[in-house]
Motif scaffolding. Structure first.
Motif, short mmCIF file in Angstrom:
data_model
loop_
_atom_site.label_atom_id
_atom_site.label_comp_id
_atom_site.label_asym_id
_atom_site.label_seq_id
_atom_site.Cartn_x
_atom_site.Cartn_y
_atom_site.Cartn_z
N LEU A 117 71.83 58.15 24.69
CA LEU A 117 70.63 58.98 24.84
C LEU A 117 69.47 58.44 24.00
O LEU A 117 68.31 58.77 24.26
N PHE A 118 69.76 57.60 23.01
CA PHE A 118 68.69 56.95 22.27
C PHE A 118 67.92 55.97 23.17
O PHE A 118 66.84 55.53 22.82
N GLY A 119 68.48 55.62 24.32
CA GLY A 119 67.77 54.80 25.30
C GLY A 119 66.52 55.50 25.80
O GLY A 119 65.51 54.86 26.11
N ILE A 120 66.57 56.83 25.88
CA ILE A 120 65.38 57.61 26.28
C ILE A 120 64.29 57.43 25.23
O ILE A 120 63.13 57.17 25.55
N LEU A 121 64.67 57.58 23.96
CA LEU A 121 63.69 57.40 22.88
C LEU A 121 63.18 55.97 22.83
O LEU A 121 62.01 55.73 22.52
N ALA A 122 64.05 55.00 23.14
CA ALA A 122 63.61 53.60 23.19
C ALA A 122 62.57 53.40 24.29
O ALA A 122 61.61 52.65 24.10
N GLY A 123 62.74 54.07 25.42
CA GLY A 123 61.75 53.98 26.49
C GLY A 123 60.42 54.58 26.08
O GLY A 123 59.35 54.04 26.39
N ILE A 124 60.46 55.69 25.34
CA ILE A 124 59.23 56.31 24.86
C ILE A 124 58.57 55.42 23.80
O ILE A 124 57.34 55.27 23.78
N ALA A 125 59.38 54.81 22.94
CA ALA A 125 58.83 53.88 21.94
C ALA A 125 58.22 52.66 22.63
O ALA A 125 57.22 52.11 22.16
N TYR A 126 58.82 52.23 23.74
CA TYR A 126 58.26 51.11 24.50
C TYR A 126 56.88 51.50 25.06
O TYR A 126 55.95 50.69 25.07
N PHE A 127 56.74 52.73 25.51
CA PHE A 127 55.44 53.22 25.98
C PHE A 127 54.42 53.15 24.84
O PHE A 127 53.28 52.75 25.04
N TYR A 128 54.84 53.54 23.66
CA TYR A 128 53.98 53.45 22.48
C TYR A 128 53.57 52.00 22.24
O TYR A 128 52.41 51.71 21.93
N MET A 129 54.51 51.08 22.43
CA MET A 129 54.21 49.65 22.26
C MET A 129 53.19 49.19 23.31
O MET A 129 52.26 48.45 22.99
N VAL A 130 53.37 49.62 24.54
CA VAL A 130 52.45 49.24 25.62
C VAL A 130 51.04 49.75 25.32
O VAL A 130 50.05 49.04 25.52
N ALA A 131 50.96 50.97 24.82
CA ALA A 131 49.66 51.57 24.54
C ALA A 131 48.98 50.91 23.34
O ALA A 131 47.75 50.93 23.23
N ALA A 132 49.78 50.30 22.44
CA ALA A 132 49.22 49.76 21.20
C ALA A 132 48.82 48.30 21.29
O ALA A 132 47.91 47.87 20.60
N TRP A 133 49.50 47.50 22.11
CA TRP A 133 49.32 46.06 22.01
C TRP A 133 49.61 45.39 23.34
O TRP A 133 50.47 45.84 24.11
N GLY A 134 48.96 44.28 23.60
CA GLY A 134 49.16 43.54 24.84
C GLY A 134 50.44 42.71 24.88
O GLY A 134 50.83 42.24 25.94
N GLY A 135 51.13 42.55 23.77
CA GLY A 135 52.36 41.75 23.74
C GLY A 135 53.60 42.53 24.08
O GLY A 135 54.70 42.16 23.70
N TYR A 136 53.44 43.62 24.83
CA TYR A 136 54.57 44.49 25.14
C TYR A 136 55.63 43.84 26.02
O TYR A 136 56.78 44.25 26.01
N VAL A 137 55.26 42.82 26.79
CA VAL A 137 56.21 42.16 27.67
C VAL A 137 57.33 41.49 26.85
O VAL A 137 58.48 41.43 27.27
N PHE A 138 56.99 41.04 25.65
CA PHE A 138 57.98 40.44 24.76
C PHE A 138 59.12 41.42 24.48
O PHE A 138 60.29 41.04 24.49
N VAL A 139 58.80 42.67 24.23
CA VAL A 139 59.81 43.68 23.92
C VAL A 139 60.73 43.89 25.11
O VAL A 139 61.96 43.90 24.98
N LEU A 140 60.15 44.06 26.28
CA LEU A 140 60.95 44.27 27.49
C LEU A 140 61.86 43.08 27.74
O LEU A 140 63.04 43.25 28.08
N ASN A 141 61.35 41.86 27.56
CA ASN A 141 62.17 40.67 27.78
C ASN A 141 63.29 40.54 26.75
O ASN A 141 64.41 40.17 27.10
#
Length: 193
Positions: free
Chosen positions: A130-154
């Motif tokens: 269930l922490f995967g849900i929070l990781a997805g929300i944190a990823y959204f925070y990363m996308v909103a904060a910085w253009g290097g978000y693709v690095f995290v997803l990869n």
């Protein structure tokens, strides 16, 4: 509250606050990666099992003394990682007081996403996915904060693929990655680039 901070003060201290949070998150990542439930095998055993084409045993490692509910060697590892992150020049450059770049916020988002992803894979806890849900929300925070978000997803995708190649695929990895990817991608598409 008795503290009269101006907007300028808040802006000047913001990188420092996020730098402290980032150092703490790196310590949590180190703790999560070094608790005995997650480190029962050494690298050589895993590589030999990959060559043989079999799944490694999930035996607990040594050094699982506990105090206060925390694993002793893992706590020392977390404290050392926190201390090292606090003095790394590349991190200091992004968390100096008065800095105005958004990288101090983005590095915190990156570390938070990685920590929650690793936490979602903890062995011995049936609902940690269930922490995967929070990781997805944190990823959204990363996308909103910085253009290097693709690095995290990869990086999360590469880690999940490596676990599959090592014979570690199970229902928890499937659920964690699916929740992370679905929620993170859905929320990420809501941010204009």
């Amino acid at each position: 509250m008795g503290n009269n901070m101006s907007l300028n003060d808040v802006c000047c201290y913001m990188p420092v606050w996020f730098g402290v949070i980032t150092s703490f998150l790196v310590g949590l990542i180190a703790y999560e990666c070094s608790i005995p439930q997650n480190t029962g095998l050494n690298v050589l055993t895993i590589l030999l099992d990959i060559i043989k084409g079999k799944k490694s045993d999930d035996n607990l490692g040594l050094g699982s003394e506990r105090f206060g509910g925390l694993s002793s060697p893992a706590v020392e590892c977390a404290l050392a990682a926190t201390a090292f992150m606090a003095v790394v020049p590349a991190h200091l450059m992004r968390s100096v007081g008065g800095g105005y770049d958004n990288e101090s916020i983005a590095v915190t988002a990156l570390c938070l996403t990685f920590y929650l992803w690793i936490r979602s894979l903890r062995c011995g806890e049936p609902r940690s996915y269930l922490f995967g849900i929070l990781a997805g929300i944190a990823y959204f925070y990363m996308v909103a904060a910085w253009g290097g978000y693709v690095f995290v997803l990869n990086m999360v995708g590469i880690h999940a693929a490596a676990l599959v190649l090592m014979g570690r695929f199970d229902r928890k990895i499937y659920l964690s990655y699916t929740l992370f990817y679905a929620i993170g991608t859905f929320l990420a598409t809501r941010v204009p680039v």
